[in-house]
Enzyme design. Structure first.
Site, short mmCIF file in Angstrom:
data_model
loop_
_atom_site.label_atom_id
_atom_site.label_comp_id
_atom_site.label_asym_id
_atom_site.label_seq_id
_atom_site.Cartn_x
_atom_site.Cartn_y
_atom_site.Cartn_z
N PHE A 106 0.87 -1.19 0.00
CA PHE A 106 0.00 0.00 0.00
C PHE A 106 0.90 1.24 0.00
O PHE A 106 0.78 2.12 0.85
CB PHE A 106 -0.95 0.03 1.21
CG PHE A 106 -1.76 -1.21 1.40
CD1 PHE A 106 -2.92 -1.42 0.66
CD2 PHE A 106 -1.38 -2.19 2.32
CE1 PHE A 106 -3.69 -2.58 0.84
CE2 PHE A 106 -2.14 -3.34 2.51
CZ PHE A 106 -3.29 -3.53 1.77
N ASP A 123 1.20 -1.21 -4.89
CA ASP A 123 -0.09 -0.51 -4.71
C ASP A 123 -0.99 -0.93 -5.86
O ASP A 123 -0.51 -1.15 -6.97
CB ASP A 123 0.12 1.01 -4.73
CG ASP A 123 -1.04 1.77 -4.11
OD1 ASP A 123 -0.89 2.31 -3.00
OD2 ASP A 123 -2.11 1.83 -4.76
N SER A 124 -2.30 -1.01 -5.60
CA SER A 124 -3.20 -1.43 -6.67
C SER A 124 -3.43 -0.31 -7.69
O SER A 124 -3.91 -0.56 -8.79
CB SER A 124 -4.53 -1.89 -6.09
OG SER A 124 -5.11 -0.85 -5.35
N ALA A 133 2.23 -2.56 -9.70
CA ALA A 133 0.81 -2.20 -9.56
C ALA A 133 0.02 -3.49 -9.45
O ALA A 133 -0.20 -4.18 -10.44
CB ALA A 133 0.35 -1.39 -10.77
N CYS A 138 -5.74 3.21 9.73
CA CYS A 138 -6.08 4.63 9.80
C CYS A 138 -7.59 4.82 9.92
O CYS A 138 -8.10 5.92 9.74
CB CYS A 138 -5.52 5.39 8.59
SG CYS A 138 -6.16 4.78 7.03
#
Ligand code: SAH
Length: 394
Positions: free
Chosen positions: A229, A251-252, A278, A338
Site C-alpha cells: 500500500f 499498490d493497486s 501495480a 487509519c
C-alpha cells in the site's frame, strides 16, 4: 455577534461545558429562526446560558463549535486561529526549516477548527472542507492563510468535492483560490516527493506517516523491504536511505505506482535496489516468496463506518496473518490502521489473532500514532485515528 440561536434540551449541555466541539441533532430543543446549512449559530443551554458559537449543519452533528466565547467570526478570528496553528508547526520544527516543507497546518478539531483540513506542500496549501460552514468561509480562510504565510505561499488549492456532505447539494467548487501551479516537489525530512493535489488521493500526500517513516529508516539497514500500500512510495525512500538491500513498493493504483517511480528518480535515480508493482495486495502477498524481512502494511481505512467494523477487523486479521506467515525469521513488521472507528484495542486484537494464527513468537517493539502536526484536542478524543504497531517476528 448576532447569529441564529439554537437551544439545547435539558441536561444536554454537559459535553459543551467540557469543551467537546460537537452538538448532536438529538440534543437540540428548538431553533430560533431557520438557519441555512453552514450558517453561524449561537448555542444556549438551560436558563438561556450562552455556551458556544459554531457552524450549523443538517445531519447527526448539527453544530461544529468554533468558540466557547461569545465572539464574532470575522477575518481576525480566522487569522488568529491559523497563526496559532502555524506557530505550533514552527515550534515543532516542521515549518520554516531547511529540510522539511511538508506538514499539516490545520487538523480540524485538533486545531480548534472542526471541519477544516489544510496541508502544506512547499509553496502550496491544499484546503479541504468537511463541513458546509467551512465551505462558505473558504475565501476568508484563504485570505487569512495569505496573511499568516506571506510570500511563502504561492498557491491555495481548494479540494472538497469528495469530502463535503452530498446532501448539501453544493456545486463543485474545487479549484485555485490563489496561484495555479499544478504540482510541486515537497520536502519531507530531506526526501523529495512529487505531490499532485488535483489528481492524487486526499490532499495529495499522506503527511501523517512522517515520523513512522523516520522510525522505519532506523530498522532498514541490510533488510529486504516490502512496502505494501505504498501510494507515492513514502516508506520506500526512508528504507533506501536507511540502507535496505532491496525495496519493493506495491499498490493497486497504477497512478500511485507511476508517482512512486517518479519519486525514485528524484531521490535515488537508477538505483537498482527499487522495484514497483501495480497489483492487488492480497494477490501479491499470496504469491510472493518468503524473502522479506521488513514489511510495511499501511492499508486504506477498512472501516469508514461503525456498522462495517466486524468486516474491517477480519480484513486486518487476514492481511496481517499473511505477513506473519511469510516474513523471514527475525523480521520486522510495521502494521497500521487509519480507520477512526477501529480503536487501538480492536486493532491490537486483530493483529494478535493474526499472530496467534501463524503460531510465531511476536513481540511489540513500538506502538505508533499520528504525529504532532495532527494534534488531538484533549476534549475530542475521537480525533485520534492513526494506529500502528512495530513487531519483531522470530
Ligand atoms: N503508505 C502510504 C499511504 C497508503 S494509503 C504512504 O505512506 O503514503 C493506502 C493505499 O492503498 C492507496 O494508495 C491505495 O491506492 C492503496 N490500495 C487500496 N486498496 C488496495 C489493494 N487492494 N491492494 C493494494 N493497494 C491498495
Amino acid at each position: 455577534m448576532n447569529y441564529t440561536k439554537v437551544f439545547l434540551r435539558p441536561k444536554k449541555e454537559e459535553s459543551l461545558l467540557r469543551f467537546h466541539p460537537w452538538v448532536f441533532s438529538g440534543a437540540i430543543q428548538s431553533i430560533e429562526g431557520k438557519p441555512e446549512e453552514g450558517d453561524l449559530v449561537e448555542v444556549y443551554g438551560s436558563n438561556n446560558r450562552f455556551l458556544a458559537v459554531g457552524h450549523y449543519q443538517i445531519g447527526s452533528i448539527a453544530v461544529r463549535i468554533l468558540s466557547f466565547r461569545p465572539i464574532t467570526i470575522d477575518a481576525s478570528f480566522w487569522t488568529e486561529r491559523i497563526r496559532t496553528a502555524y506557530n505550533l508547526r514552527q515550534a515543532l520544527g516542521l515549518a520554516g526549516v531547511e529540510n522539511n516543507n511538508t506538514y499539516r497546518l490545520i487538523h480540524g478539531e485538533g486545531d480548534n477548527l472542526p471541519g477544516l483540513i489544510i496541508d502544506i506542500y512547499a509553496h502550496t496549501a491544499v484546503m479541504q472542507a468537511h463541513a458546509v460552514g467551512m465551505h462558505h468561509a473558504r475565501t476568508e480562510i484563504a485570505e487569512a492563510l495569505k496573511e499568516v504565510m506571506g510570500d511563502a505561499l504561492h498557491n491555495i488549492y481548494y479540494k472538497s468535492e469528495a469530502t463535503l456532505p452530498f446532501k448539501a447539494n453544493l456545486t463543485n467548487e474545487d479549484g485555485y483560490l490563489l496561484g495555479g501551479q499544478e504540482e510541486d516537489v515537497a520536502l519531507e525530512n530531506g526526501l523529495k516527493f512529487y505531490v499532485d493535489w488535483q489528481k492524487g488521493q486526499k490532499t495529495g500526500f499522506f503527511v501523517d506517516q512522517r515520523e513512522n517513516r523516520s522510525l522505519l529508516e532506523h530498522y532498514a539497514k541490510g533488510r529486504s523491504v516490502l512496502n505494501m500500500f505504498c501510494y507515492t512510495g513514502g516508506f520506500s525512500f526512508y528504507a533506501m536511505r536507511g540502507g535496505a538491500t532491496v525495496v519493493h513498493s506495491v499498490d493497486s493504483s497504477a497512478k500511485a505506482i507511476s508517482l512512486t517511480n517518479k519519486n525514485v528518480s528524484l531521490n535515488f535515480p537508477d538505483d537498482p535496489r527499487h522495484a514497483a508493482y501495480a497489483e492487488d495486495a492480497f494477490k501479491y502477498l499470496d504469491k510472493m516468496g518468503d524473502n522479506y524481512d521488513l514489511i510495511i502494511l499501511d492499508p486504506p481505512a477498512f472501516a469508514k463506518h461503525k456498522n462495517v467494523l466486524r468486516n474491517a477487523l477480519q480484513g486486518y486479521r487476514k492481511l496481517n496473518a499473511i505477513a506473519f506467515e511469510k516474513i523471514k525469521p527475525g523480521g520486522i513488521l510495521f502494521t497500521f490502521s487509519c480507520s477512526q472507528v477501529v480503536s487501538k484495542e480492536n486493532f491490537r486484537l486483530a493483529v494478535f489473532s493474526a499472530a496467534a494464527q501463524s503460531g510465531r513468537s511476536v513481540r511489540i517493539l513500538h506502538q505508533l500514532t499520528q504525529p504532532a502536526d495532527h494534534p488531538v484536542n484533549i476534549y475530542h478524543p475521537e480525533g485520534e485515528y492513526l494506529k500502528g504497531l512495530v513487531l519483531y517476528v522470530e
